[in-house]
Scaffold this active site. Structure first.
Site, PDB file in Angstrom:
ATOM      1  N   HIS A  96      47.325 -19.715  33.522  1.00 22.93           N
ATOM      2  CA  HIS A  96      47.905 -19.497  34.847  1.00 22.93           C
ATOM      3  C   HIS A  96      48.995 -20.511  35.177  1.00 22.93           C
ATOM      4  O   HIS A  96      49.700 -20.344  36.178  1.00 22.93           O
ATOM      5  CB  HIS A  96      46.810 -19.533  35.923  1.00 22.93           C
ATOM      6  CG  HIS A  96      46.128 -20.862  36.071  1.00 22.93           C
ATOM      7  ND1 HIS A  96      45.072 -21.242  35.273  1.00 22.93           N
ATOM      8  CD2 HIS A  96      46.350 -21.893  36.913  1.00 22.93           C
ATOM      9  CE1 HIS A  96      44.673 -22.459  35.628  1.00 22.93           C
ATOM     10  NE2 HIS A  96      45.433 -22.880  36.617  1.00 22.93           N
ATOM     11  N   HIS A 122      51.393 -30.205  37.029  1.00 20.28           N
ATOM     12  CA  HIS A 122      51.669 -28.827  36.631  1.00 20.28           C
ATOM     13  C   HIS A 122      52.675 -28.215  37.589  1.00 20.28           C
ATOM     14  O   HIS A 122      52.980 -28.793  38.635  1.00 20.28           O
ATOM     15  CB  HIS A 122      50.371 -28.003  36.591  1.00 20.28           C
ATOM     16  CG  HIS A 122      49.674 -27.951  37.920  1.00 20.28           C
ATOM     17  ND1 HIS A 122      48.730 -28.884  38.297  1.00 20.28           N
ATOM     18  CD2 HIS A 122      49.791 -27.106  38.972  1.00 20.28           C
ATOM     19  CE1 HIS A 122      48.284 -28.607  39.516  1.00 20.28           C
ATOM     20  NE2 HIS A 122      48.926 -27.525  39.943  1.00 20.28           N
ATOM     21  N   HIS A 141      53.155 -30.290  41.080  1.00 20.32           N
ATOM     22  CA  HIS A 141      51.976 -30.941  41.661  1.00 20.32           C
ATOM     23  C   HIS A 141      51.524 -32.070  40.756  1.00 20.32           C
ATOM     24  O   HIS A 141      51.201 -31.846  39.579  1.00 20.32           O
ATOM     25  CB  HIS A 141      50.829 -29.942  41.845  1.00 20.32           C
ATOM     26  CG  HIS A 141      51.060 -28.948  42.923  1.00 20.32           C
ATOM     27  ND1 HIS A 141      50.266 -27.835  43.106  1.00 20.32           N
ATOM     28  CD2 HIS A 141      52.003 -28.909  43.908  1.00 20.32           C
ATOM     29  CE1 HIS A 141      50.710 -27.146  44.146  1.00 20.32           C
ATOM     30  NE2 HIS A 141      51.765 -27.783  44.642  1.00 20.32           N
TER      31      HIS A 141
END
Length: 272
Positions: A96, A122, A141
């Site tokens: 993801h 990420h 982040h």
């Protein structure tokens, strides 16, 4: 047992094994980002009991950082962070998203006297947080954790423009693990988290949550005010590298629910 009987049993066993083995690529992600699908963001809270906060939490992230909701907070002070220049790290394809996992002490930051160590970073495309209703092209982040496993995340917003130097160094590794969930590559020579963070001093601060399941609350969010740039090709690389369906890996905006959102401005800027 005759040879023909043995061959028959082996063939039967192989046939059963083929039926029981999952087809290549058939593994389903635990959650997804496509609205209206069974594993879409609106259903995260019902997928697992331990993810219930995703649906019923009152301090969820991301949010819209609106000017009317802001409170000037010069006493928050400058961000107190110390990152190590050559931090051991691996680039990981989590399906993801693409993550940089730090495999040692990468340094960290101090908030209200508590030390938080940098564990991973990420990217989300487009940005998860919005500023006055505008979502940007990408958001980084930087996830930190203290001794009690409480999280503090620094968010950095990006718009398409010049290439991002931090991401540029990682491009060969991202290409190697593209579209391969669980694949990881160690970065030769390590990485410098200082390059990712930048030097801006103005930031937003609020209490929120993780933006992926289990959506744990109690996360201290610091969203840097300065918008960085990322090239169109870098943005495309991140989108192409994740597993299909996660190209837009952004959670919908959550309700603020009367939370306090602080804006740190140095006194020197307030007095000009």
């Amino acid at each position: 047992m005759s040879p023909s009987r043995l061959l028959f049993l082996l063939a039967a066993a192989n046939a059963v094994a083929l039926v029981l083995l999952p087809a290549a690529g058939a593994e389903e992600d635990e959650f997804g980002y496509i609205p209206g699908t069974p594993r879409g963001p609106e259903n995260w809270g019902s997928l697992k009991p331990e993810w219930a906060t995703c649906g019923g939490g009152r301090m969820q992230s991301p949010i819209n950082l609106r000017l009317p909701d802001l409170t000037l907070a010069p006493r928050l002070g400058y961000l107190n962070y110390t990152y190590h220049q050559n931090s051991n790290a691996s680039v990981v394809n989590r399906g993801h998203d693409i993550q940089v996992r730090f495999d040692g002490d990468a340094g960290g930051l101090v908030i209200n006297g508590t030390a938080y160590r940098l564990r991973q970073l990420h990217w989300h495309t487009p940005s998860e947080h919005a500023v006055d209703g505008r979502r940007y092209d990408m958001e980084l982040h930087m996830v930190h954790v203290d001794a009690r496993s409480q999280a503090a995340v620094v968010g950095v917003l990006y718009t398409v423009g010049s290439r991002d130097e931090f991401l540029h160094k990682l491009e060969p590794y991202i290409i190697e693990i593209a579209n391969q969930k669980g694949k990881e590559k160690m970065v030769n020579g390590g990485v410098d988290p200082n390059v990712a963070k930048g030097q801006d001093t103005v930031y937003y601060r609020y209490m929120g949550s993780l933006t992926t399941p289990p959506c744990t609350e109690g996360v201290i969010w610091t969203v840097v005010s300065k918008v960085h740039t990322v090239s169109l090709s870098q943005l495309a690389l991140l989108k192409e590298a994740v597993v299909d369906g996660n190209e837009n890996n952004t959670r919908p905006l959550q309700e603020v629910n009367r939370r306090s959102i602080a804006l740190f401005l140095p006194l020197t800027l307030l007095n000009t």
